[in-house]
Design an enzyme around this catalytic site. Structure first.
Site, PDB file in Angstrom:
ATOM      1  N   LYS A 148       6.665  -6.049   8.133  1.00 15.44           N
ATOM      2  CA  LYS A 148       7.243  -5.807   9.471  1.00 15.44           C
ATOM      3  C   LYS A 148       6.799  -6.879  10.459  1.00 15.44           C
ATOM      4  CE  LYS A 148       5.372  -1.689   9.987  1.00 15.44           C
ATOM      5  NZ  LYS A 148       4.629  -1.474   8.713  1.00 15.44           N
TER       6      LYS A 148
ATOM      7  N   ARG B 146       5.649   6.254  14.785  1.00 15.55           N
ATOM      8  CA  ARG B 146       5.054   6.504  13.476  1.00 15.55           C
ATOM      9  C   ARG B 146       5.150   7.970  13.080  1.00 15.55           C
ATOM     10  NH1 ARG B 146       1.836   1.822  13.029  1.00 15.55           N
ATOM     11  NH2 ARG B 146       0.689   1.657  11.077  1.00 15.55           N
TER      12      ARG B 146
ATOM     13  N   ARG C 146      -3.857 -10.261   1.868  1.00 10.92           N
ATOM     14  CA  ARG C 146      -4.019 -10.524   3.304  1.00 10.92           C
ATOM     15  C   ARG C 146      -5.502 -10.471   3.684  1.00 10.92           C
ATOM     16  NH1 ARG C 146      -0.562  -6.740   7.126  1.00 10.92           N
ATOM     17  NH2 ARG C 146      -2.211  -5.201   6.970  1.00 10.92           N
TER      18      ARG C 146
ATOM     19  N   ARG D 267      -9.170  -7.344   8.805  1.00 14.98           N
ATOM     20  CA  ARG D 267      -9.000  -6.108   9.544  1.00 14.98           C
ATOM     21  C   ARG D 267      -9.899  -5.025   8.974  1.00 14.98           C
ATOM     22  NH1 ARG D 267      -2.678  -4.849  10.157  1.00 14.98           N
ATOM     23  NH2 ARG D 267      -3.558  -2.771   9.908  1.00 14.98           N
TER      24      ARG D 267
ATOM     25  N   ARG E  76      -3.687   5.041   4.873  1.00 14.95           N
ATOM     26  CA  ARG E  76      -2.511   4.566   5.632  1.00 14.95           C
ATOM     27  C   ARG E  76      -1.217   4.870   4.880  1.00 14.95           C
ATOM     28  NH1 ARG E  76      -4.715  -1.218   6.112  1.00 14.95           N
ATOM     29  NH2 ARG E  76      -2.635  -1.856   6.775  1.00 14.95           N
TER      30      ARG E  76
END
Ligand code: ADP
Length: 190
Positions: free
Chosen positions: A13, A88, A127, A136, A147
């Site tokens: 996204k 969300r 990532r 992160r 998640r």
């Protein structure tokens, strides 16, 4: 153009939103980025959100709805915006509908990036490795699993929600990034 990009964590996204921003001038509004900035700046919102985000859970609706309500009042989004990571859950989607209705407007489209869970873990591990050091707090196996669960339980119902409103466009998020961009542009008639 007022657009939502919908899809699981790691679906791409953020990458696609940036491309649309660069090419068309629609502003990317990522609640994840805004919340991470609030955490880094040590604001009240940041203090509330930090531990919740690290666990991979959702920050309370009133916090993110408030952030978005304020942000879409800014003059720089006049050309349009791409919501990335918001809404969300159904309550956030309803709050957004109300907000837009109050301004006499509505969403143009919701683009779903469809990606199998099986490749998401590998993408996010990639990532995390690329950003080693500055990774992160929620790009680890445990938070990612959370998640994904949260996505399926709370966010995926938005697919039916927006389909019912005739807003949903689905693209294949498993294709390479350029092909995904082309599919999004085609879906939106850009
Ligand atoms: P992801 O890659 O998982 O899609 P984001 O950067 O969009 O990550 O969001 C990271 C975290 O920020 C989420 O796991 C959640 O804790 C918080 N967050 C972001 N957007 C929202 C939202 N709309 N509602 C509640 N929490 C949010």
């Amino acid at each position: 153009m007022k657009l939502i990009l919908l899809g699981p964590p790691g679906a791409g996204k953020g990458t696609q939103a940036k491309r649309l921003e660069d090419k068309y001038g629609f502003v990317q509004l990522s609640t994840g980025d805004m919340l991470r900035a609030a955490v880094a700046a040590g604001t009240e919102v940041g203090k509330k959100a930090e531990a919740i985000m690290a666990r991979g859970e959702l920050v309370p609706n009133d916090v993110v709805v408030g952030i978005i309500a304020e942000r879409i009042e800014q003059p720089d989004v006049a050309k349009g915006y791409i919501l990335d990571g918001f809404p969300r859950n159904v309550a956030q989607a309803e709050a957004l509908d109300e907000m837009l209705k109050g301004k006499g407007t509505e969403l143009d489209a919701v683009v779903e990036l469809k990606v199998d869970d099986s490749i998401l873990l590998a993408r996010i591990e990639g990532r995390a490795a690329e950003t080693a050091g500055g990774a992160r707090a929620d790009d680890n196996a445990e938070a990612l699993a959370k998640r994904l669960t949260v996505y399926h339980e709370q966010t995926a119902p938005l697919i039916a929600y927006y389909k019912g409103k005739g807003k949903l466009k689905t693209v294949d998020g498993m294709k390479d990034m350029d092909e995904v961009t082309r599919q999004i542009e085609a879906a939106l008639g850009l």
